[in-house]
Design a protein around this motif. Structure first.
Motif, PDB file in Angstrom:
ATOM      1  N   SER A   1       2.544   1.738  -3.596  1.00 44.87           N
ATOM      2  CA  SER A   1       1.378   2.173  -4.662  1.00 44.87           C
ATOM      3  C   SER A   1       1.065   3.425  -4.290  1.00 44.87           C
ATOM      4  N   ASN A   2       0.708   3.765  -2.975  1.00 45.24           N
ATOM      5  CA  ASN A   2       0.387   5.169  -2.823  1.00 45.24           C
ATOM      6  C   ASN A   2       1.174   5.896  -1.394  1.00 45.24           C
ATOM      7  N   PRO A   3       2.301   6.130  -1.727  1.00 42.63           N
ATOM      8  CA  PRO A   3       3.205   6.660  -0.794  1.00 42.63           C
ATOM      9  C   PRO A   3       2.584   7.993   0.065  1.00 42.63           C
ATOM     10  N   PRO A   4       2.550   7.855   1.390  1.00 44.50           N
ATOM     11  CA  PRO A   4       1.990   9.010   2.149  1.00 44.50           C
ATOM     12  C   PRO A   4       2.800  10.049   2.415  1.00 44.50           C
ATOM     13  N   SER A   5       2.242  11.119   2.714  1.00 42.03           N
ATOM     14  CA  SER A   5       3.029  12.402   2.993  1.00 42.03           C
ATOM     15  C   SER A   5       3.596  12.344   4.638  1.00 42.03           C
TER      16      SER A   5
ATOM     17  N   GLU B   1       1.165  13.512   6.913  1.00 37.97           N
ATOM     18  CA  GLU B   1      -0.023  12.656   7.450  1.00 37.97           C
ATOM     19  C   GLU B   1       0.552  11.558   8.416  1.00 37.97           C
TER      20      GLU B   1
ATOM     21  N   ASP C   1       0.828  -1.351   0.105  1.00 41.52           N
ATOM     22  CA  ASP C   1      -0.081   0.108   0.115  1.00 41.52           C
ATOM     23  C   ASP C   1       1.138   1.254  -0.024  1.00 41.52           C
TER      24      ASP C   1
END
Length: 1003
Positions: A515-519, A522, A512
């Motif tokens: 595929s969708n690196p967090p900031s 966050e 996860d």
């Protein structure tokens, strides 16, 4: 039915292997058994197809460093820690079964349908038990509890002395004598003590014979009719399960009764013979039908469902929580409860031949021995901690926790160790940026200390650095670091994994995140929220004082980082262990003055807290003081300002209500009174403080303009504190009188000049008052109820006013009856009040005085004839008619005068006649009572020889006797015993009077 699922778990690892071909002349292995002599020595017994018994010695401790993978070329062997001890020849047939009897140092063998005994080290010759021939199957009795296991030796002793239905062989042996050895077998053994540890069941033809090995000889305990074709057998407590090609049957060793558990399908459909495996740890038996395993209890009842294996097994073993299945050179370990296959190991190629598994008899065994026709391979159970570590290294956290919970449930792992694993998993998840799951595991750990998360919040060194346990657990995670660093390192790992993934390299980073690196923001917010959640729950635990200080202080840091103002104020205002020195600069610089004020108050620093509230109440142009709960509800700016001032005053008053510092209270009383007088009154009249304030200082400090505050305080002193100080009573009366005069004058001026500004001022005063009742009503009540004020001083104040009722009350206090009657009758024209006052005086002349005032009111007023007539009507009977006639005015209308006089005369005549009637009635009652008494005393009673006492039934004769009003007669002795007022019937004439009808009085 549980189907086998494959999960990755390293339960066993290869320990050592031994090539037997050089010692057994290439004879295949037929049977196998192991026993542990000590931690450093294990004996392995191998029965061959050619009838030999081979003994090997294994050192499991020294073998722990053996190769981890045995699927290697055949030229390599691992035999460094296994040694060949001895080999003996048993018979020219395969050795079918091997039983190691450690308690007596013997080994029991089944070979060539006969039983053989030999010592455990194979030093002595093999001894054949020649009595038993044609033995098909043998099983040793396994005892799990004394309550469920019958002592067959005792039952046999009783039965042989009372039952003659024994076998021919037994009768023959009994004929020659008890206890005599015959071909190595004893029929009975009564004299010798037997433990019952070496009891066996053997199947000979259709007979099931129960025997016990005692002092090297067998004793026949019982013989039971069996079924034909037995292939396998297990004996657990009192139950014997026998397997044939047709099915499984259950026998009772006590009663000899049998029953079918279930039957098997046609033999052509089954690829393997029936097979039984005792699961000693669970005290159950595994019954195999082809590749299906059914678990049954000792009573033959299926429990826990069934398992489906991949293939029909060659052999079955047991190791801790797992069932071991061998087939085609492959080991599979299935979990006993779930039926899931957790590990599969290949130890031989295709066509390796029949494989055999042997495990230690004790339920806590750690060794598993597997044999191919020519090789013996030993496996060691991997320690539980190492299994969990391996799963954690693979990032399989759920499986690691599942394993730890299973071990704890089975009693193989302490609860503290389970908490340790939860904490370790939590730290690993934390560094993997799964903060919510990490905290969930922290909370499930009962041994983890809240101080272990301190380094994630505040950098070292700090006040609490020495409190942090230097516990790296298993060293699988990085050292603790501030959350900012953890997030930064985690983001770098994600970027590195993305780059490696593009290059085709697999990493352990969550998909996860790839595929969708967090900031960073966050992740940091999520980390702070979850650490905050952990500290909030940790506050409810029993912690040391220093740890409590760290938890609360750092929790305030986190609240500030999240800007959770309500939580900050809630924590600061409640009981807490925050360190003020660590927080005051932080809160002051960030503008959270309300929180700082709450914190000061909770720590007893009232002066600092009050100073902040005073500043916030005055500086209401800034937004720092606002109550967060009111920001969304109040839209009007003026309302905001007033509400904010009142909030500050309310919080300040809460502090002052508990304070006994007079100087501090009086210092802040002024601005609180300006904001809300009710709060000022609460401060002055609080019962929460230990020492009450000095009334003189308080009265002197109250602003002269704050009249209601003074009045409320004096009322509290007088009514609640029961003060008897005449000074306070007089001051309270004077203050109420002044306020009443002011209100009265405002009302009169508004009536004189019409509606206008004065009327508005009066309504505003009443609406803004802190009292519920009007001031004049309070004045009247106090003047009537109190006797401690100076009435003359109050009279001097209200003398020139129109407060007539108040004057009447004061004159009454001074005893001026005439003035009181004048005010009530003439000024207020309250006839009822005037008459009531005369009644209080209690003298008839008071009514005459009031009548004079009505008839001659003076000051040019007209006579009050109606009031005079009312007075005469209500109280004329108590007046002297002559005085009334002399007092009546000549100007009074004749009709009113005649009516009054006539009413007075009638009333006096009525009272006179009433008196006569009462007098005559009383006299008549007295005469009737006298007559009844005389009649009772003149009564006669006749006593003869037959007369009996109504109490003791004795003859009266010439004895003294007594008669009661209810005509019962008793002897004098009973009369003295019962007392003179209680008869035989139990009636007490003093309590329940007997009334007899008379000429005047009837029942």
């Amino acid at each position: 039915m549980s189907k086998s699922e494959l999960k990755s778990r390293t339960v066993v690892e290869p320990l050592v292997q031994f090539d037997l071909s050089r010692y057994s002349h290439s004879s295949p292995i037929r049977s196998l058994s192991i026993t542990s002599i000590s931690d450093s020595k294990t004996l392995i017994y191998i029965g061959t197809q050619s009838g030999s018994l081979i003994l090997l010695s294994l050192d499991p401790v020294a073998s722990n460093t053996a190769a981890a993978n045995l699927d290697v070329p055949k030229t390599v062997s691992f035999q460094q820690n296994v040694s060949f001890l001895k080999s003996v020849f048993v018979a020219d047939s395969p050795v079918e079964s091997i039983f190691v009897l450690n308690d007596i140092g013997k080994v029991l063998l089944l070979c060539d349908e006969c039983l053989f005994l030999i010592d455990s080290l194979l030093l002595q010759p093999v001894k054949k038990v020649s009595l038993f021939k044609g033995v098909i199957v043998i099983a040793k009795r396994i005892r799990t509890s004394e309550s469920e296991c019958t002592n067959l030796s005792e039952i046999n002793s009783v039965n042989t002395s009372h039952n003659s239905s024994t076998s021919t062989g037994q009768r023959l042996l009994q004929k020659f004598g008890s206890g005599i050895k015959a071909n190595g077998v004893k029929v009975k053994e009564r004299e010798q003590h037997r433990q019952g540890n070496n009891v066996f069941a053997v199947v000979v033809g259709k007979r099931l014979i129960l025997i016990e090995l005692v002092s090297g000889s067998f004793v026949i305990l019982k013989e039971i009719q069996c079924i034909e074709g037995a292939k396998t057998m297990v004996w657990l407590n009192d139950s014997i399960i026998v397997g044939t090609v047709n099915g499984y049957s259950l026998f009772s060793c006590v009663s000899g009764q049998s029953g079918v558990i279930f039957t098997l399908p046609d033999i052509s459909d089954i690829s393997c013979p029936p097979m039984l495996k005792l699961l000693l740890k669970e005290q159950k038996v595994l019954l195999l039908v082809d590749n299906v395993g059914v678990v049954a209890d000792m009573h033959g009842q299926p429990v826990g469902g069934s398992w489906v294996f991949r293939k029909s097994p060659d052999s079955v073993g047991e190791l801790s929580l797992y069932v071991v299945i061998l087939k085609g050179g492959k080991i599979e370990l299935y979990h006993k409860k779930s039926g899931i296959c957790f590990q599969a190991i290949t130890f031989g190629g295709e066509g390796v031949g029949q494989c055999i598994a042997a495990d230690e008899e004790c339920s806590g065994g750690k060794l598993l021995v597997v044999a191919t026709p020519t090789k013996v391979i030993c496996y060691r159970k991997v320690p539980s901690e190492e299994q969990i570590k391996d799963l954690l290294r693979k990032k399989d956290f759920k499986e690691a926790i599942s394993l730890a919970e299973e071990l704890e449930c089975e009693g193989e792992m302490a609860k503290e160790m389970l908490s340790f694993v939860h904490a370790q998993v939590g730290f690993l998840l934390l560094f993997d940026l799964h903060f919510e799951e990490a905290v969930n595991h922290f909370l499930q750990s009962e041994t983890m200390q809240p101080s272990e998360v301190f380094p994630f919040i505040m950098r070292d060194p700090n006040r609490w650095s020495l409190l942090v346990p230097r516990n790296r657990y298993w060293g699988l995670h990085q050292p603790p670091a501030p959350l900012e660093d953890v997030v930064d390192h985690g983001l770098m790992a994600i970027q590195r994994a993305i780059f490696l993934k593009k290059a085709g390299v697999e990493t352990a980073v969550d998909d996860d995140f790839l595929s969708n690196p967090p900031s960073r923001a966050e992740l940091l917010e999520l980390a702070i929220k979850n650490i905050t959640r952990y500290l909030e729950i940790s506050r409810e635990k029993e912690l040391t004082i220093l740890v409590k200080e760290g938890v609360d202080t750092l929790l305030m840091y986190l609240y500030r980082a999240l800007n959770r103002v309500q939580d900050m104020e809630k924590l600061a205002s409640s009981e807490n262990s925050c360190i003020v020195e660590e927080l005051e600069t932080l809160l002051d610089d960030s503008g959270h003055l309300r929180t700082l004020a709450f914190l000061y108050a909770s720590k007893g620093m009232s002066s600092k807290a009050l100073a902040i509230w005073r500043v916030l109440a005055r500086n209401y142009s800034s937004g720092l003081w606002k109550d967060p709960a009111m920001e969304n509800d109040l839209d009007d700016s003026n309302t905001d300002v007033m509400s904010s001032q009142e909030v500050a005053a309310t919080e300040a008053s809460k502090i002052l209500e508990e304070s006994s510092d007079e100087d501090l209270i009086l210092q802040h009383l002024g601005w609180i009174a300006d904001t809300n007088p009710v709060l000022a009154v609460k401060v002055l009249t609080s019962e929460k403080r230990l020492n009450q304030l000095s009334p003189d200082k308080v009265i002197a400090a109250i602003d002269s303009k704050k009249v209601e505050i003074l009045q409320r305080y004096l009322q509290w002193l007088i009514e609640d504190q029961d003060s008897n100080d005449t000074q306070f009573h007089t001051l309270y009366a004077l203050s109420l009188a002044k306020s009443t005069i002011e209100i009265f004058e405002l009302e009169n001026s508004s009536e004189t000049f019409g509606t206008g500004r004065e009327e508005t001022n009066v309504s505003e005063l009443e609406r803004n008052s802190i009292f519920e009742s009007p001031v004049r009503e309070r004045l009247q009540i106090f003047l009537q109820s109190s006797d401690l004020y100076d009435p003359e001083e109050v009279l001097d104040l209200i003398e020139g006013s129109e407060l007539w009722l108040e004057k009447a009350i004061l004159y009454r206090k001074l005893g001026q009856e005439t003035l009181v009657l004048q005010i009530l009758a003439l000024k207020l024209e309250d006839s009822e009040a005037a008459e009531q006052y005369c009644a209080e005086i209690g003298r008839p002349d008071a009514y005459m005085q009031l009548l004079d005032m009505y008839l001659d009111p003076q000051d040019g007023k007209e006579p009050m004839f109606k009031a005079a007539v009312r007075l005469l009507h209500n109280h004329g009977e108590s007046l002297d008619p002559l005085q009334v006639l002399e007092t009546l005015s000549p100007d009074m209308p004749l009709q009113l005068a005649s009516d009054t006089i006539l009413r007075m005369l009638r009333a006096r005549l009525h009272h006179h006649r009433q008196g006569q009637i009462v007098h005559n009635l009383s006299r008549a009652v007295d005469i009737d009572s006298r007559l009844a008494r005389l009649e009772e005393r003149s009564r006669h009673v006749q006593i003869n020889d037959e007369s009996l006492c109504d109490s003791c039934h004795a003859r009266l004769g010439t004895k003294l006797f007594a008669m009661y009003p209810d005509d019962t007669i008793v002897c004098y002795k009973c009369y003295r015993r019962q007392s003179e007022s209680t008869s035989v019937t139990g009636r007490d004439f003093k309590q329940d009077v007997l009334i007899k009808p008379g000429w005047l009085v009837t029942r």
